[in-house]
Design an enzyme around this catalytic site. Structure first.
Site, PDB file in Angstrom:
ATOM      1  N   GLU A 143     -37.568   7.398 -10.295  1.00 20.61           N
ATOM      2  CA  GLU A 143     -37.620   7.293 -11.745  1.00 20.61           C
ATOM      3  C   GLU A 143     -37.132   8.551 -12.458  1.00 20.61           C
ATOM      4  OE1 GLU A 143     -41.338   5.024 -12.316  1.00 20.61           O
ATOM      5  OE2 GLU A 143     -41.538   6.299 -14.056  1.00 20.61           O
ATOM      6  N   HIS A 199     -41.466   1.668 -17.089  1.00 20.31           N
ATOM      7  CA  HIS A 199     -42.774   2.320 -16.924  1.00 20.31           C
ATOM      8  C   HIS A 199     -43.582   2.262 -18.226  1.00 20.31           C
ATOM      9  CE1 HIS A 199     -45.055   5.492 -14.317  1.00 20.31           C
ATOM     10  NE2 HIS A 199     -45.890   4.749 -15.029  1.00 20.31           N
TER      11      HIS A 199
HETATM   12  C1  GLV Z   1     -49.223   5.502 -15.832  1.00 18.93           C
HETATM   13  O1  GLV Z   1     -48.435   5.236 -14.975  1.00 18.93           O
HETATM   14  C2  GLV Z   1     -50.411   6.248 -15.597  1.00 18.93           C
HETATM   15  O2  GLV Z   1     -50.674   6.671 -14.465  1.00 18.93           O
HETATM   16  O3  GLV Z   1     -51.153   6.466 -16.571  1.00 18.93           O
END
Ligand code: GLV
Ligand code: GLV
Length: 324
Positions: free
Chosen positions: A267, A285
């Site tokens: 990512e 995400h």
């Molecule tokens: C998001 O991916 C988190 O870990 O808050």
């Protein structure tokens, strides 16, 4: 408090206002982008607290550069971006934001399940392209859910919330977890099984484990081969839990029916193979990305940081050993 705090990127005002009310100095990185490692290294000396994001790699070098650092408050539930062992060795508290994002993340997981099974993104593209010439018996058929089986890999808070929603879709629920989840099994007909069984029996497989050395590439070539050809894989946890190259190959070869992913191995880079496939739904995400949840995370991260700097026990400490 005359403490000095640094925030690596602008977060919702709900959190920043709290910090400003309680801390002497609150500096926020002024640009709307991920800071480089070198930039964080330069900001950390002289700071008492650091509020950082899952996109910041807080490694041993940064931790050791924090000559006054007492707390690292992560704006995320996952904290694989922080070298917690190094922080603990320096007696620095690490905190996260559990709970407040459970429902939002479970909802996005279900948006992805429905999106991939019912081919929503593909259907939208099809309709906009002017290809809809009337109802048709074979048009854009997708996967069934009622009466089928969902496999929840990791039945923590988020996995359990995904399971509760699955009950509303009349699905059979299988899960893997280190230990029996009694709360889950008392409220739902959910059955804990070995991963191999779950992969073999589930029609939808959804991943909810934290990223650790043990869960990296938990789903690789062999695991994908063990799934039904009609199965869908959903990942809203962390990208590296899935071997992305193996997944692309499995999707191309028709070893599974489709995948819906909110997180990626490298990512924000995305395996080019994923971008070419129709049987894939991709989101950037955004599991916790609702107005309310992001506000709650900001307040929680700020409260953790303020507590740590006031010598109170932060509500969401992940390395309680530092207090002992
Ligand atoms: C998001 O991916 C988190 O870990 O808050
Ligand atoms: C994260 O909050 C989890 O326990 O799933």
């Amino acid at each position: 408090m005359s403490v000095n705090v640094f925030v690596t990127r602008r977060i919702p005002d709900a959190g920043l206002d709290l910090l400003r009310k309680h801390c002497g100095t609150v500096d926020v990185f002024p640009e709307d982008r991920v800071m480089t490692h070198a930039e964080i290294m330069r900001e950390v000396p002289g700071r008492d607290g650091l509020l950082c994001l899952l996109t910041d790699t807080i490694d041993r070098r940064i931790i050791e550069a924090g000559d006054r650092l007492r707390i690292i408050a992560n704006y995320a539930v996952g904290y694989n971006n922080i070298d917690v062992a190094a922080a603990t060795a320096e007696r620095i508290i690490v905190t996260n934001t559990p709970g407040v994002l459970t429902d939002a993340t479970a909802d996005l997981t279900w948006a992805l399940i429905l999106g991939i099974c019912r081919r929503i993104v593909e259907s939208d593209r099809f309709t906009r392209a002017g290809d809809f010439h009337g109802w048709a018996p074979m048009l854009l058929r997708g996967g069934d859910l009622a009466g089928r089986t969902i496999g929840i890999v990791g039945a923590g808070r988020i996995g359990s919330a995904v399971a509760r929603r699955a009950a509303g879709f009349d699905m059979t629920i299988l899960y893997t977890n280190r230990s029996l989840n009694k709360d889950l099994e008392q409220s739902l007909p959910a059955r804990r099984v070995p991963l191999e069984t779950l992969l073999r029996e589930a029609d939808v497989i959804s991943l909810h484990v934290p990223l650790t050395d043990e869960t990296k590439h938990l789903i690789g070539r062999e695991e994908l081969a063990g799934m039904k050809k009609t199965a869908y894989l959903i990942n809203t946890s962390r990208g590296p839990v899935v071997d992305e190259a193996a997944l692309v190959q499995a999707l191309k070869d028709g070893d599974i029916a489709g995948a819906a992913l909110d997180v990626f191995e490298e990512e924000p880079a995305i395996h080019p193979g994923l971008l070419e496939l129709d049987n894939v739904v991709l989101t950037p995400h955004t599991g916790s990305a609702t107005w309310g949840t992001r506000d709650s995370m900001a307040v929680m991260a700020a409260e953790n940081l303020i507590a740590g700097l006031s010598s109170r026990r932060p509500p969401n400490i992940v390395n309680p050993d530092v207090l002992g």
